[in-house]
Design a protein around this motif. Structure first.
Motif, PDB file in Angstrom:
ATOM      1  N   TRP A   1       8.919   5.839   1.584  1.00 16.97           N
ATOM      2  CA  TRP A   1       8.102   5.357   0.388  1.00 16.97           C
ATOM      3  C   TRP A   1       6.989   4.614   1.233  1.00 16.97           C
ATOM      4  O   TRP A   1       6.919   4.364   2.166  1.00 16.97           O
ATOM      5  CB  TRP A   1       8.895   4.207  -0.469  1.00 16.97           C
ATOM      6  N   ASN A   2       5.947   4.059  -0.016  1.00 15.88           N
ATOM      7  CA  ASN A   2       4.964   3.378   0.540  1.00 15.88           C
ATOM      8  C   ASN A   2       5.632   2.063   1.320  1.00 15.88           C
ATOM      9  O   ASN A   2       6.572   1.748   0.925  1.00 15.88           O
ATOM     10  CB  ASN A   2       3.913   2.903  -0.623  1.00 15.88           C
ATOM     11  N   ASP A   3       4.694   1.413   2.069  1.00 15.12           N
ATOM     12  CA  ASP A   3       4.952   0.131   2.880  1.00 15.12           C
ATOM     13  C   ASP A   3       5.236  -1.067   1.957  1.00 15.12           C
ATOM     14  O   ASP A   3       5.942  -1.994   2.259  1.00 15.12           O
ATOM     15  CB  ASP A   3       4.149  -0.264   3.939  1.00 15.12           C
ATOM     16  N   MET A   4       4.656  -0.998   0.880  1.00  9.77           N
ATOM     17  CA  MET A   4       4.909  -1.959  -0.275  1.00  9.77           C
ATOM     18  C   MET A   4       4.931  -1.392  -1.704  1.00  9.77           C
ATOM     19  O   MET A   4       4.628  -0.382  -1.829  1.00  9.77           O
ATOM     20  CB  MET A   4       3.716  -2.886  -0.286  1.00  9.77           C
ATOM     21  N   PRO A   5       5.784  -2.045  -2.720  1.00 16.16           N
ATOM     22  CA  PRO A   5       6.051  -1.456  -3.978  1.00 16.16           C
ATOM     23  C   PRO A   5       4.438  -1.261  -4.583  1.00 16.16           C
ATOM     24  O   PRO A   5       3.573  -2.241  -4.406  1.00 16.16           O
ATOM     25  CB  PRO A   5       6.647  -2.501  -4.633  1.00 16.16           C
ATOM     26  N   ARG A   6       4.412  -0.397  -5.652  1.00 21.19           N
ATOM     27  CA  ARG A   6       3.182  -0.021  -6.365  1.00 21.19           C
ATOM     28  C   ARG A   6       3.385  -0.710  -7.763  1.00 21.19           C
ATOM     29  O   ARG A   6       4.638  -0.674  -8.329  1.00 21.19           O
ATOM     30  CB  ARG A   6       2.680   1.272  -6.342  1.00 21.19           C
TER      31      ARG A   6
END
Length: 306
Positions: free
Chosen positions: A83-88
């Motif tokens: 997943w991305n490095d931070m939540p979207r």
């Protein structure tokens, strides 16, 4: 949902209501700040997720626009899942949200908010503002990444895009017939014509001598909205004056059924129309005089140069 600057609509509103949109104070106040974990039943009862946005309905029936995000960031778990490095955060019914809904992953998994999210820490322990989901960006037509702070400041708290409404602000649903008129239009029209003594408000022709005459007096919606039956939006017009309100009306009167009524009106009331100097009579005769019944040589009385 697309985030447009409605320039043409803005100009239309300014022309119709004679206001300066850029300097007009909106009656909408900023919505209350909300942050709530979404349970399964709340998703069905209090949250609306659509292409137009994500909305929360509070206990007072207010419809408040916001976004969804996952409030917990686990760097190891995120990395293991690719997943991305931070939540979207999400602002529309994008592919990610649709998948999560199908998997029923909303029970405490997501948070609805209409305030910026700047307190999540990245893998290095640095607090950051979360960014908009790429799928949402594509769906709404944004070509640049924006943070939750930017979204809240420039969209949610901006009347042009916000879409936050209280229950009394929401328009009532109006039922109309196949022609776009309200079900009580016949009664409204008749009452208005009676109040004007069956007299054309344009040329002054009186059409109240008998019931048949009244057929040729029509009630016109000034702003073109057939559901706006406020008295200041109505005007009594004889069939001829109504036909010449604008090009659209004239085109409508040129079809066979409406033109037959217009032609019959001119034939029956020709002498009266001449007497009151109806402003559209000679324009009509110059264009359509050949369609008048042969035994009614109405254009013989046309003034020179008409």
């Amino acid at each position: 949902m697309e985030l447009y600057n409605f320039f043409a609509l803005k100009k239309l509103v300014e022309s119709l209501f004679d206001i300066d949109v850029d300097h007009y104070n909106s009656k909408f106040e900023p919505p209350p700040k909300i942050r709530i974990e979404i349970s399964g039943h709340e998703l069905d009862e209090k949250i609306e997720i659509s292409d137009d946005g994500i909305f929360y309905f509070d206990e007072n029936g207010n419809k408040i626009k916001g976004f969804l995000y996952i409030p917990i960031y686990d760097p190891i778990l995120w990395k293991s899942k690719g997943w991305n490095d931070m939540p979207r955060f999400h602002i529309t019914n994008c592919d990610v949200i649709m998948r999560q809904r199908l998997r029923r992953n909303f029970d405490g998994h997501y948070v609805f908010s209409n305030t910026a999210v700047t307190d999540l820490m990245d893998a290095n322990g640095i607090r950051k503002d979360i960014l908009l989901c790429g799928n949402c960006m594509n769906k709404v037509g944004l070509n640049k990444k924006i943070s939750s702070t930017t979204y809240v400041d420039e969209y949610l708290n901006n009347d042009e895009y916000g879409g936050n409404y209280t229950e009394e602000d929401l328009p009532e649903e109006i039922s109309v017939d196949q022609f776009g008129y309200t079900p009580n239009w016949d009664e409204v029209s008749k009452a208005y014509r009676i109040s004007k003594n069956f007299t054309c408000e344009s040329c002054g022709l009186k059409l109240n001598e008998n019931y048949f005459d009244g057929y040729f007096l029509e009630t016109h919606h000034i702003n073109g909205n057939k559901t706006d039956n406020n008295e200041d939006n109505l005007k009594c017009l004889c069939t001829l004056c109504h036909a010449y309100v604008d090009k659209n009306h004239l085109n409508n009167f040129k079809n066979s059924k409406n033109f037959k009524k217009l032609k019959t009106f001119v034939e029956l009331f020709y002498n009266k129309l001449v007497e009151i100097d109806n402003p559209h009579l000679y324009t009509f005769l110059n264009e359509f005089g050949q369609n008048i019944a042969p035994n009614k040589t109405l254009n013989r009385n046309l003034p020179r140069g008409a």
